[in-house]
Design an enzyme around this catalytic site. Structure first.
Site, PDB file in Angstrom:
ATOM      1  N   GLY A 246      44.288  -8.985   5.843  1.00  0.00           N
ATOM      2  CA  GLY A 246      43.854  -8.964   4.455  1.00  0.00           C
ATOM      3  C   GLY A 246      44.803  -8.187   3.558  1.00  0.00           C
ATOM      4  N   GLU A 265      37.389 -10.014   3.103  1.00  0.00           N
ATOM      5  CA  GLU A 265      36.432  -9.243   3.895  1.00  0.00           C
ATOM      6  C   GLU A 265      37.165  -8.814   5.158  1.00  0.00           C
ATOM      7  OE1 GLU A 265      33.086  -9.894   7.049  1.00  0.00           O
ATOM      8  OE2 GLU A 265      32.836 -11.265   5.350  1.00  0.00           O
ATOM      9  N   CYS A 302      30.858  -9.306  11.746  1.00  0.00           N
ATOM     10  CA  CYS A 302      31.347  -8.273  10.833  1.00  0.00           C
ATOM     11  C   CYS A 302      30.265  -7.275  10.492  1.00  0.00           C
ATOM     12  CB  CYS A 302      31.914  -8.914   9.574  1.00  0.00           C
ATOM     13  SG  CYS A 302      30.869 -10.204   8.888  1.00  0.00           S
TER      14      CYS A 302
END
Length: 523
Positions: A246, A265, A302
């Protein structure tokens, strides 16, 4: 339908000529046909060119047309039948029931966004009519609505081959907003991705939309993904994956001449706070629920509870004993990929070097078997050792033994941003929880009581996001109807003739959408 090993650029199926991706059955280690040759930068540019060309007309589709398109995608995915589930099982090791449920969630969220599009509230219409007689200065006519950003790149996730992948929440919300989508498929499940991609491609054709509304690209390594984010025609990015991945995309997006938003995320350990009255009354029950959540899907969520915080004493000891016994009885589960399994083993070894081991689950025989692990450390050790905050993606968790409630709050203050924070509490714990709540509001996107964070409802109120490093933008959610807001921006129209105004802004409200008129909600 059988996977062919091709990328999808607009209406075409394209065979690349770069490094090959091969799916691997994580249960057996067997390579799965077909091979997926990656694309070069020219092919990436072609997909982005088609997306930009499609944007001009796709953004002007009616609410009815766009909603019908999303529903058609859902129908085409369902029409794939058992072939989709069987391929996903082979590529992920996930059980049939889990994948059938995930397919239902995928199609359900497409239909949810169809209903959101039809309702039109996402347009956020605001009208402030002219006040020519106002003193000391008149007011001009001002009208506002939200418009789509432009072509969006979506990165498929490893742990949800359907719901966070090719036609998952990022794609559904971007398409709902009026943005064409170019998907970078995840290398762990290329066959599953192609099948779903072909379903979306078929829906584009069936609905008579421009071919560039959707493309699906394959590429080993980071070259294709980085090229997509760097392409000037891409206007936003949706990503679910590692913090390193990310941040790399975020750096590329910010280095462009025109920076763009990246909704990534990335990392969360989802703390669970065990408050004294609840721990005293139901330590065994809480322990069993915790381990069930920890083990769900081999911990590859997650929202997996990777951190548990309580005040040391007999009640926390009872929790640790019950949780340890439950972990010892936990059978090994297959992890999604060799890479995820390797990272899990490394993460558990790292925890073992900083904390004491409470229990290990049963060892498995397959090449990607996840052995559950539970560790414990003191509150003071946690506060001075950043390594204890590292995410372990899998069925591994750490229990923090605090000296008192004040240290529990200090642990909460020291936490990084999280997707979730959970309070296990009884009626007598309300006052103890009260000073924790504002801390958790600053740290997490979702605060829950007497439940477990695994399991994210797709609905209007859900927030699946949180402060960094849980996400790169704490103002957003990747699950729920509010996810559409990531791919929109406001435009104000001042004194435009009625004939030039967008339909939703005209006086007679031809779309019949909710509007704020002169500060008052119009029925």
């Amino acid at each position: 339908m059988t996977p062919q090993g091709t990328s999808l650029i607009g209406r075409e199926a394209v065979t690349g000529d770069q490094a090959i991706i091969r799916a691997v059955n994580p249960t057996t280690g067997e390579a799965l046909a077909p091979d997926y040759p990656g694309l070069d930068r020219q092919a990436v540019a072609r997909a982005c060119e088609l997306a930009e060309a499609a944007f001009a007309s796709y953004r002007e589709t009616s609410l009815k047309q766009r909603a019908a398109f999303l529903e058609t995608i859902a129908g085409e995915i369902e029409a794939l039948g058992d072939a989709l589930i069987e391929r996903a099982m082979a590529e992920t090791g996930l059980p049939q029931a889990r994948l059938e449920g995930e397919r239902g969630r995928t199609c359900g969220q497409l239909r949810l966004f169809a209903s959101v599009v039809r309702a039109g509230e996402w347009l956020d219409i605001r009208l402030d009519p002219a006040l020519p007689e106002r003193q000391p200065l008149p007011r001009v006519d001002l009208r506002q609505q939200h418009v789509p950003l432009g072509p969006v790149t979506v990165f498929g996730a490893s742990n949800f081959p359907l719901a966070f992948s090719v036609a998952g929440g990022d794609t559904a919300s971007a398409l709902a907003a009026g943005c064409p989508v170019v998907v970078k498929a995840h290398s762990a499940h290329p066959g599953t991705s192609e099948l779903v991609g072909r379903a979306v491609q078929a829906a584009v054709a069936k609905c008579g939309l421009p071919e560039g509304v959707f493309s699906l690209l394959f590429g080993a390594g980071r070259e294709v993904g980085q090229a997509l984010v760097a392409d000037p025609r891409i206007q936003a990015v949706g990503f679910t994956g590692s913090r390193a991945g990310g941040l790399a995309l975020l750096a590329t997006a910010q280095a462009r001449p025109q920076p763009i938003p990246v909704y990534a995320e990335m990392s969360s350990i989802n703390p669970v706070f065990l408050l004294p009255e609840a721990l005293q009354a139901r330590s065994k029950e809480i322990a069993e629920g915790f381990v069930a959540s920890l083990n769900m899907g081999a911990g590859q969520f997650c929202t997996n509870p990777g951190l548990v915080i309580g005040v040391k004493g007999p009640d926390l000891d009872a929790f640790l004993e019950a949780a340890g016994e439950a972990v010892k009885g936990s059978g090994a589960q297959t992890m999604l990929t060799p890479g995820i399994h390797g990272a899990y083993v490394q993460g558990v070894e790292q925890l073992a070097s900083h904390a004491r081991e409470v229990a290990r689950g049963q060892a498995g025989e397959g090449p990607c078997a996840c052995q559950a692990a539970l560790f414990a450390a003191s509150g003071s050790d946690f506060l001075k050792n950043e390594a204890l905050q590292a995410e372990v993606f899998g069925a591994g968790s750490l229990v923090i033994e605090c000296e008192d409630l004040a240290q529990m709050r200090a642990v909460a203050e020291a936490l990084e941003g999280q997707l979730t924070a959970t309070l296990q509490l009884d009626e007598g714990d309300v006052e103890a929880a009260r000073p924790l709540l504002p801390v958790l509001e600053r740290k997490a996107g979702r605060v829950l009581a007497n439940g477990w964070p695994t399991g994210v409802e797709v609905c209007h109120a859900m927030v699946h996001g949180g402060p960094f490093p849980a996400t790169s933008d704490a103002r957003s959610t990747s699950v729920g109807s509010a996810a559409i807001q990531r791919f929109l921006r406001p435009v104000c129209y001042q004194n435009l003739p009625m004939g030039l105004l967008p339909e939703a802004l005209k006086d007679d409200n031809p779309l019949k959408v909710s509007r704020l008129v002169d500060g008052r909600r119009e029925a």
